[in-house]
Design a protein around this motif. Structure first.
Motif, PDB file in Angstrom:
ATOM      1  N   THR A  79       0.830  -1.209   0.000  1.00  0.00           N
ATOM      2  CA  THR A  79       0.000   0.000   0.000  1.00  0.00           C
ATOM      3  C   THR A  79       0.865   1.261   0.000  1.00  0.00           C
ATOM      4  OG1 THR A  79      -2.000   0.999   0.894  1.00  0.00           O
ATOM      5  CG2 THR A  79      -0.436   0.228   2.506  1.00  0.00           C
ATOM      6  N   SER A  80       2.012   1.237   0.681  1.00  0.00           N
ATOM      7  CA  SER A  80       2.878   2.427   0.686  1.00  0.00           C
ATOM      8  C   SER A  80       3.435   2.684  -0.710  1.00  0.00           C
ATOM      9  CB  SER A  80       4.038   2.257   1.670  1.00  0.00           C
ATOM     10  OG  SER A  80       3.530   1.938   2.949  1.00  0.00           O
ATOM     11  N   VAL A  81       3.970   1.632  -1.322  1.00  0.00           N
ATOM     12  CA  VAL A  81       4.548   1.788  -2.662  1.00  0.00           C
ATOM     13  C   VAL A  81       3.458   2.177  -3.665  1.00  0.00           C
ATOM     14  CG1 VAL A  81       5.758   0.570  -4.507  1.00  0.00           C
ATOM     15  CG2 VAL A  81       6.423   0.179  -2.138  1.00  0.00           C
ATOM     16  N   PHE A  82       2.291   1.524  -3.554  1.00  0.00           N
ATOM     17  CA  PHE A  82       1.150   1.822  -4.430  1.00  0.00           C
ATOM     18  C   PHE A  82       0.803   3.305  -4.364  1.00  0.00           C
ATOM     19  CE2 PHE A  82      -3.549   2.403  -4.462  1.00  0.00           C
ATOM     20  CZ  PHE A  82      -3.895   1.894  -5.701  1.00  0.00           C
ATOM     21  N   HIS A  83       0.683   3.848  -3.146  1.00  0.00           N
ATOM     22  CA  HIS A  83       0.284   5.253  -2.998  1.00  0.00           C
ATOM     23  C   HIS A  83       1.344   6.227  -3.505  1.00  0.00           C
ATOM     24  CE1 HIS A  83      -3.083   3.822  -0.514  1.00  0.00           C
ATOM     25  NE2 HIS A  83      -3.634   4.969  -0.858  1.00  0.00           N
ATOM     26  N   ILE A  84       2.610   5.911  -3.243  1.00  0.00           N
ATOM     27  CA  ILE A  84       3.675   6.814  -3.716  1.00  0.00           C
ATOM     28  C   ILE A  84       3.633   6.875  -5.242  1.00  0.00           C
ATOM     29  CG2 ILE A  84       6.190   7.098  -3.901  1.00  0.00           C
ATOM     30  CD1 ILE A  84       6.334   5.804  -1.051  1.00  0.00           C
ATOM     31  N   CYS A  85       3.530   5.715  -5.880  1.00  0.00           N
ATOM     32  CA  CYS A  85       3.515   5.675  -7.350  1.00  0.00           C
ATOM     33  C   CYS A  85       2.242   6.309  -7.900  1.00  0.00           C
ATOM     34  CB  CYS A  85       3.645   4.238  -7.851  1.00  0.00           C
ATOM     35  SG  CYS A  85       5.210   3.505  -7.398  1.00  0.00           S
ATOM     36  N   LEU A  86       1.119   6.063  -7.219  1.00  0.00           N
ATOM     37  CA  LEU A  86      -0.168   6.592  -7.676  1.00  0.00           C
ATOM     38  C   LEU A  86      -0.162   8.122  -7.730  1.00  0.00           C
ATOM     39  CD1 LEU A  86      -3.578   5.330  -7.076  1.00  0.00           C
ATOM     40  CD2 LEU A  86      -3.203   7.433  -5.859  1.00  0.00           C
ATOM     41  N   ILE A  87       0.542   8.735  -6.795  1.00  0.00           N
ATOM     42  CA  ILE A  87       0.569  10.200  -6.778  1.00  0.00           C
ATOM     43  C   ILE A  87       1.704  10.733  -7.660  1.00  0.00           C
ATOM     44  CG2 ILE A  87       0.960  12.210  -5.277  1.00  0.00           C
ATOM     45  CD1 ILE A  87      -0.652  10.545  -3.147  1.00  0.00           C
ATOM     46  N   ALA A  88       2.864  10.079  -7.603  1.00  0.00           N
ATOM     47  CA  ALA A  88       4.014  10.590  -8.361  1.00  0.00           C
ATOM     48  C   ALA A  88       3.854  10.393  -9.871  1.00  0.00           C
ATOM     49  CB  ALA A  88       5.293   9.909  -7.875  1.00  0.00           C
ATOM     50  N   ALA A  89       3.322   9.246 -10.298  1.00  0.00           N
ATOM     51  CA  ALA A  89       3.272   8.953 -11.745  1.00  0.00           C
ATOM     52  C   ALA A  89       2.540  10.032 -12.546  1.00  0.00           C
ATOM     53  CB  ALA A  89       2.683   7.566 -11.989  1.00  0.00           C
ATOM     54  N   PRO A  90       1.270  10.356 -12.208  1.00  0.00           N
ATOM     55  CA  PRO A  90       0.586  11.367 -13.038  1.00  0.00           C
ATOM     56  C   PRO A  90       1.158  12.772 -12.900  1.00  0.00           C
ATOM     57  CG  PRO A  90      -0.837  10.671 -11.221  1.00  0.00           C
ATOM     58  CD  PRO A  90       0.353   9.775 -11.203  1.00  0.00           C
ATOM     59  N   LEU A  91       1.682  13.118 -11.707  1.00  0.00           N
ATOM     60  CA  LEU A  91       2.200  14.480 -11.509  1.00  0.00           C
ATOM     61  C   LEU A  91       3.462  14.737 -12.313  1.00  0.00           C
ATOM     62  CD1 LEU A  91       1.939  15.283  -7.672  1.00  0.00           C
ATOM     63  CD2 LEU A  91       0.664  16.313  -9.565  1.00  0.00           C
ATOM     64  N   PHE A  92       4.344  13.745 -12.353  1.00  0.00           N
ATOM     65  CA  PHE A  92       5.648  13.939 -13.005  1.00  0.00           C
ATOM     66  C   PHE A  92       5.740  13.206 -14.339  1.00  0.00           C
ATOM     67  CE2 PHE A  92       6.374  14.210  -8.338  1.00  0.00           C
ATOM     68  CZ  PHE A  92       6.521  15.582  -8.297  1.00  0.00           C
ATOM     69  N   LEU A  93       4.584  13.100 -15.002  1.00  0.00           N
ATOM     70  CA  LEU A  93       4.531  12.414 -16.293  1.00  0.00           C
ATOM     71  C   LEU A  93       4.789  13.412 -17.414  1.00  0.00           C
ATOM     72  CD1 LEU A  93       3.500   9.481 -17.279  1.00  0.00           C
ATOM     73  CD2 LEU A  93       1.578  10.788 -18.134  1.00  0.00           C
TER      74      LEU A  93
END
Ligand code: HEM
Ligand code: HEM
Length: 221
Positions: A79-93
Motif C-alpha cells: 500500500t505504501s509503494v502503491f500510494h507513492i507511485c499513484l501520486i508521483a506517476a501522473p504528476l511527473f509524467l
C-alpha cells in the motif's frame, strides 16, 4: 465530443476536485467542535527531557506496535509503494506536463518516460493485489461490497488506459478518450466517495482523538 472531453471537461473535473475537497474540509470543521474537556484528565506534562538518539529509535520503533506493520507487513509495503507511485506517476509524467504547459503555461519536473512507465505498472500490480484480497481472502471478501470494487476500479482505470495509450495498444484515439474520461471520473469522484480518504486520512488522524491519532486530537464530533 472529443474536443469537449479533452478541453472544457478537464477544467470542470479539476474545479470539482479542488472545490469538492475544500467543501468537504469545511464540512468537517462544521460537524466537529473543539473539545471542552478531556477524560480521563491528562497528566501534568513535565518539561520533556532531552532524548538520546537511541531513545528516539526505540520510541519510533515502539510506535509501530499495533499498527498494520505488525499485523500485515506485505500489505503495508504494497500500500505504501502503491500510494507513492499513484501520486508521483501522473504528476511527473512527461505527457501530462506537456499538455499542462500547452494549456495553462505551467509544468512540473518530469521523470524519464521509462521510469513513469514502471511506476504505472507498479500501481497496476498494487491494484491487482487489492482486487485479489477482496476476491480471495475470506475475511476481506466478507466486508467487501460492489462499492469497494467500483472505487478500486475508478482509482486504477486511468493507469490501465494511460499504460495502453502510451504503448499504443488498441485503437489510440479510443483509448486516449477512455483515458481522459477515466482520469476525469477519478478527479470528480475523489471528494464524494471513500477516495476522499486522501483528505480525511489527515483530518481524522490530526484533529480527532482516537487510538489511531498521530497527535492528541483537539476536536470531537
Ligand atoms: C484529466 C485529464 C487527463 C488527460 C488529458 C491525460 C492525458 C494523457 C496523455 C496524453 C497521456 C500520454 C499517452 C501517450 O503517451 O500517448 C497520458 C498518460 C498517462 N496518464 Fe493521463 N491524462 C489525464 C488524467 C490522468 C489521471 C487523473 C491519471 C492518474 C491519476 C493519469 C495517469 C496517466 C498515466 C499513469 C499515464 C502513462 C502511462 C505510461 O506511461 O505507462 N492521467 N495521459
Ligand atoms: C494522499 C494521501 C493518501 C493517503 C494518506 C492514503 C491512505 C490510505 C490508507 C491508510 C489506506 C488503507 C490501507 C490499505 O487498504 O491499503 C488506503 C487505501 C487505498 N487508497 Fe489511499 N491514500 C491517499 C490517497 C489516495 C488516492 C489519491 C487514491 C486514488 C485516487 C487512493 C486510493 C486508494 C485505494 C484504491 C485503496 C485501497 C483499495 C482497497 O482496499 O481495495 N488513495 N489509502
Amino acid at each position: 465530443m472529443f474536443n469537449f472531453v479533452q478541453g472544457q471537461l478537464v477544467s470542470i473535473a479539476v474545479m470539482i476536485f479542488i472545490l469538492g475537497l475544500i467543501y468537504q474540509g469545511i464540512q468537517f470543521f462544521k460537524l466537529t467542535k473543539k473539545k471542552e474537556w478531556v477524560f480521563p484528565p491528562l497528566p501534568v506534562q513535565n518539561k520533556p527531557e532531552k532524548k538520546t538518539a537511541e531513545q528516539w529509535m526505540t520510541q519510533c520503533l515502539s510506535s509501530l506496535n499495533g499498527t498494520l506493520w505488525e499485523t500485515d507487513r506485505v500489505l503495508t509495503i504494497v500500500t505504501s509503494v502503491f500510494h507513492i507511485c499513484l501520486i508521483a506517476a501522473p504528476l511527473f509524467l512527461l505527457g501530462h506536463n506537456i499538455l499542462l504547459d500547452q494549456s495553462w503555461g505551467l509544468s512540473l519536473f518530469s521523470f524519464p518516460e521509462f521510469f513513469s512507465d514502471v511506476l504505472t505498472l507498479v500501481v497496476l500490480i498494487g491494484g491487482a493485489y487489492f482486487l485479489g484480497r477482496r476476491l480471495f481472502l475470506a475475511r476481506v471478501r466478507a466486508i467487501s461490497s460492489i462499492y469497494d470494487f467500483i472505487v478500486l476500479f475508478i482509482a486504477v482505470a486511468p493507469f490501465l488506459t494511460g499504460f495502453l495509450a502510451y504503448h499504443q495498444w488498441g485503437e489510440y484515439k479510443t483509448i486516449i478518450l477512455l483515458h481522459i474520461l477515466s482520469g476525469e471520473l477519478m478527479l470528480i469522484t475523489i471528494p464524494f466517495t471513500k477516495l476522499g480518504h486522501m483528505l480525511f486520512f489527515f483530518l481524522y488522524r490530526f484533529f480527532i482523538g482516537n487510538e489511531y491519532s498521530f497527535v492528541r486530537g483537539s476536536r470531537t464530533w
